[in-house]
Design a protein around this motif. Structure first.
Motif, mmCIF file in Angstrom:
data_model
loop_
_atom_site.group_PDB
_atom_site.id
_atom_site.type_symbol
_atom_site.label_atom_id
_atom_site.label_comp_id
_atom_site.label_asym_id
_atom_site.label_seq_id
_atom_site.Cartn_x
_atom_site.Cartn_y
_atom_site.Cartn_z
ATOM 1 N N UNK A 158 46.795 39.555 35.401
ATOM 2 C CA UNK A 158 46.415 38.284 36.020
ATOM 3 C C UNK A 158 46.205 38.393 37.525
ATOM 4 N N UNK A 159 46.967 39.283 38.184
ATOM 5 C CA UNK A 159 46.837 39.421 39.642
ATOM 6 C C UNK A 159 45.680 40.339 40.052
ATOM 7 N N UNK A 160 44.886 40.810 39.066
ATOM 8 C CA UNK A 160 43.737 41.661 39.360
ATOM 9 C C UNK A 160 44.050 43.151 39.304
ATOM 10 N N UNK A 161 45.313 43.494 39.264
ATOM 11 C CA UNK A 161 45.669 44.908 39.184
ATOM 12 C C UNK A 161 45.465 45.416 37.759
ATOM 13 N N UNK A 162 45.501 46.734 37.604
ATOM 14 C CA UNK A 162 45.337 47.339 36.297
ATOM 15 C C UNK A 162 46.625 48.053 35.914
ATOM 16 N N UNK A 163 46.855 48.159 34.610
ATOM 17 C CA UNK A 163 48.063 48.826 34.127
ATOM 18 C C UNK A 163 47.785 49.493 32.786
#
Length: 107
Positions: free
Chosen positions: A12-17
């Motif tokens: 949701x915060x734009x980061x990837x995981x």
């Protein structure tokens, strides 16, 4: 053959995981191991049970190459009560691409 989804998800915060989920509900927590070696992630589970004249043997092996940007030492795993093993880790895109390596000048 069932196609696996991309293990990299957008949060949701734009980061990837990295996010993997595996059903290991046929195994006890102490029968499951998750290891990394270089960029290789391995999940192994083994169950043996002998009662009277019968025996049960089950084994589970999965290996994955960690995607670019995922450092092996940041990978974590959790096991839910219903036997779903979740493997997660942050993606650092700064780790990708060409890197300039300094040249040491000997005199």
């Amino acid at each position: 053959m069932k196609k696996l989804r991309d293990p990299i998800v957008k949060k949701d915060d734009g980061s990837e995981a990295l996010e993997l989920q595996l059903d290991v509900s046929n195994f006890k927590p102490e029968e499951i191991t998750v290891t990394t070696s270089g960029k290789q992630l391995s999940v192994h589970a083994k169950h043996e049970e002998k009662t009277g004249n019968s025996s049960v043997y089950q084994e589970f092996n999965r290996s994955f190459t960690l995607p670019d940007g995922v450092k092996p030492d940041t990978v974590q795993s959790t096991l839910s009560k219903d036997g779903i093993l979740s493997i997660t880790g942050p993606v650092d895109r700064a780790l990708e691409g060409p890197k300039k390596i300094p040249i040491e000048h000997k005199k």
